[in-house]
Design an enzyme around this catalytic site. Structure first.
Site, mmCIF file in Angstrom:
data_model
loop_
_atom_site.group_PDB
_atom_site.id
_atom_site.type_symbol
_atom_site.label_atom_id
_atom_site.label_comp_id
_atom_site.label_asym_id
_atom_site.label_seq_id
_atom_site.Cartn_x
_atom_site.Cartn_y
_atom_site.Cartn_z
ATOM 1 N N LYS A 113 -5.427 2.708 -14.145
ATOM 2 C CA LYS A 113 -4.185 3.458 -14.415
ATOM 3 C C LYS A 113 -2.499 2.782 -14.059
ATOM 4 O O LYS A 113 -1.353 2.511 -14.641
ATOM 5 C CB LYS A 113 -4.465 4.748 -14.954
ATOM 6 C CG LYS A 113 -5.569 5.170 -15.551
ATOM 7 C CD LYS A 113 -6.106 6.609 -15.362
ATOM 8 C CE LYS A 113 -6.416 7.074 -13.666
ATOM 9 N NZ LYS A 113 -7.278 7.096 -13.206
ATOM 10 N N ARG A 122 -5.693 16.156 -15.739
ATOM 11 C CA ARG A 122 -6.973 15.911 -15.646
ATOM 12 C C ARG A 122 -8.783 17.056 -16.135
ATOM 13 O O ARG A 122 -9.614 17.097 -15.696
ATOM 14 C CB ARG A 122 -7.321 15.940 -14.164
ATOM 15 C CG ARG A 122 -7.116 14.093 -14.068
ATOM 16 C CD ARG A 122 -8.196 14.457 -12.211
ATOM 17 N NE ARG A 122 -8.130 13.121 -11.564
ATOM 18 C CZ ARG A 122 -7.582 12.076 -10.969
ATOM 19 N NH1 ARG A 122 -6.149 12.199 -11.836
ATOM 20 N NH2 ARG A 122 -7.530 10.892 -10.230
ATOM 21 N N ARG A 139 -10.103 -2.321 -4.157
ATOM 22 C CA ARG A 139 -8.884 -1.963 -3.248
ATOM 23 C C ARG A 139 -8.875 -1.497 -2.149
ATOM 24 O O ARG A 139 -7.846 -1.008 -1.454
ATOM 25 C CB ARG A 139 -8.636 -0.766 -4.347
ATOM 26 C CG ARG A 139 -7.700 0.331 -5.255
ATOM 27 C CD ARG A 139 -6.625 0.905 -6.191
ATOM 28 N NE ARG A 139 -7.564 2.310 -6.241
ATOM 29 C CZ ARG A 139 -7.568 3.486 -7.149
ATOM 30 N NH1 ARG A 139 -6.789 2.488 -7.631
ATOM 31 N NH2 ARG A 139 -8.264 4.372 -6.658
ATOM 32 N N ARG A 164 -6.352 3.706 0.990
ATOM 33 C CA ARG A 164 -7.401 5.278 0.284
ATOM 34 C C ARG A 164 -8.231 5.242 0.872
ATOM 35 O O ARG A 164 -9.499 4.810 1.042
ATOM 36 C CB ARG A 164 -6.416 5.096 -0.995
ATOM 37 C CG ARG A 164 -5.269 5.503 -1.679
ATOM 38 C CD ARG A 164 -5.239 5.307 -2.897
ATOM 39 N NE ARG A 164 -6.035 6.625 -3.665
ATOM 40 C CZ ARG A 164 -5.781 6.564 -4.637
ATOM 41 N NH1 ARG A 164 -5.285 6.274 -5.712
ATOM 42 N NH2 ARG A 164 -6.821 7.461 -5.047
ATOM 43 N N ARG A 171 -16.069 11.763 -6.764
ATOM 44 C CA ARG A 171 -14.685 11.596 -8.019
ATOM 45 C C ARG A 171 -15.463 10.713 -9.687
ATOM 46 O O ARG A 171 -14.409 11.694 -10.229
ATOM 47 C CB ARG A 171 -13.509 9.949 -7.345
ATOM 48 C CG ARG A 171 -13.022 10.712 -6.021
ATOM 49 C CD ARG A 171 -12.874 10.099 -5.313
ATOM 50 N NE ARG A 171 -12.015 8.993 -6.278
ATOM 51 C CZ ARG A 171 -11.071 8.018 -6.091
ATOM 52 N NH1 ARG A 171 -11.393 6.898 -4.693
ATOM 53 N NH2 ARG A 171 -9.374 7.214 -6.402
HETATM 54 P P1 AMP Z 1 -5.802 9.574 -8.986
HETATM 55 O O1 AMP Z 1 -4.623 8.851 -7.484
HETATM 56 O O2 AMP Z 1 -5.057 9.871 -9.245
HETATM 57 O O3 AMP Z 1 -6.856 8.725 -8.347
HETATM 58 O O4 AMP Z 1 -5.965 10.783 -8.125
HETATM 59 C C1 AMP Z 1 -6.222 11.072 -6.687
HETATM 60 C C2 AMP Z 1 -6.782 12.070 -6.119
HETATM 61 O O5 AMP Z 1 -5.530 13.245 -6.528
HETATM 62 C C3 AMP Z 1 -8.199 13.285 -6.785
HETATM 63 O O6 AMP Z 1 -9.269 12.362 -6.829
HETATM 64 C C4 AMP Z 1 -8.079 14.110 -6.921
HETATM 65 O O7 AMP Z 1 -8.146 15.065 -5.935
HETATM 66 C C5 AMP Z 1 -5.912 14.029 -6.766
HETATM 67 N N1 AMP Z 1 -5.804 14.451 -8.042
HETATM 68 C C6 AMP Z 1 -4.557 13.876 -8.755
HETATM 69 N N2 AMP Z 1 -4.550 14.290 -9.890
HETATM 70 C C7 AMP Z 1 -5.234 15.058 -10.704
HETATM 71 C C8 AMP Z 1 -4.803 16.760 -10.986
HETATM 72 N N3 AMP Z 1 -3.966 16.276 -12.063
HETATM 73 N N4 AMP Z 1 -5.829 17.549 -11.229
HETATM 74 C C9 AMP Z 1 -6.494 17.649 -10.017
HETATM 75 N N5 AMP Z 1 -6.365 16.743 -9.003
HETATM 76 C C10 AMP Z 1 -5.352 15.939 -9.101
#
Ligand code: AMP
Length: 192
Positions: A14, A89, A128, A134, A146
């Site tokens: 993404k 999400r 990654r 991360r 996740r």
């Molecule tokens: P990402 O960078 O999109 O992979 O997000 C990393 C982490 O941030 C996720 O595993 C969640 O813990 C949190 N997170 C990101 N976006 C959301 C969302 N829309 N709702 C809830 N938690 C989120």
């Protein structure tokens, strides 16, 4: 306006694909994950709270996430549109997003859902981790969590947009350019 939800499991690409879409269509990129990580770096209260969920591979609570997203949309004030990456999400987030966009006289144009099978996702995330630093990418147990959260809470968001006739699924397997071209084709076909 062109408002895209770029959807898919962790590791689907993404973030990478957002960059091409932003450039081609002049959109503003809104990634809730990036917003949370910036807050963690800045050691804000929001960052501290978000970190406690992110470190376990859990979702940050809906109410907090929705408030943050709304504020970022208003701050960005784009005339061309937004690309929502990693949001919504949950179905509750999708409903809140619809209501909010309606209140500012716009709506989601389409959801582009990247599809990648689970073993490939796990390999990509571990790779990654070496580059992104991360911590939620580095630990196989957190990755499992996740992906499980995605399957249980996030995958149903696809049905939400499918019911509105807005879902387009795209294979997330192939070279970055191949996938970008599939996404461009989907947007251009829908927008024609
Ligand atoms: P990402 O960078 O999109 O992979 O997000 C990393 C982490 O941030 C996720 O595993 C969640 O813990 C949190 N997170 C990101 N976006 C959301 C969302 N829309 N709702 C809830 N938690 C989120």
């Amino acid at each position: 306006m062109l408002n895209i939800v770029l959807f898919g499991p962790p590791g689907a690409g993404k973030g990478t694909q957002s960059e091409s879409l932003i450039e081609k269509y002049g959109l503003i990129h809104l990634s809730t994950g990036d917003i949370f990580r910036a807050n963690i770096k800045g050691e804000t209260d929001l960052g501290l709270l978000a970190k406690s969920y992110m470190d376990k591979g859990h979702l940050v609570p809906d109410s907090l996430t929705i408030d943050i997203l709304r504020a970022e949309v208003l701050k960005a004030n784009s005339s061309k549109g937004y690309i929502f990456d990693g949001f919504p999400r949950t179905t509750a987030q999708a409903e809140a997003l619809d209501n909010f966009l309606k209140s500012i006289n716009t709506s989601i144009t389409l959801m582009l859902a990247l599809e990648v099978e689970e073993n490939e996702l796990k390999n990509r995330l571990l790779k990654r981790a070496a580059i992104s630093g991360r911590s939620d990418d580095a630990d196989p147990a957190i990755i499992e969590n996740r992906i499980a959260v995605y399957n249980k809470e996030t995958a149903p968001v696809k049905d939400f947009y499918e019911n509105q006739g807005k879902l387009i699924t795209i294979s997330g397997i192939g070279s970055i350019d191949e996938i970008t071209n599939r996404l461009f084709h989907a947007v251009d076909t829908r927008n024609a």
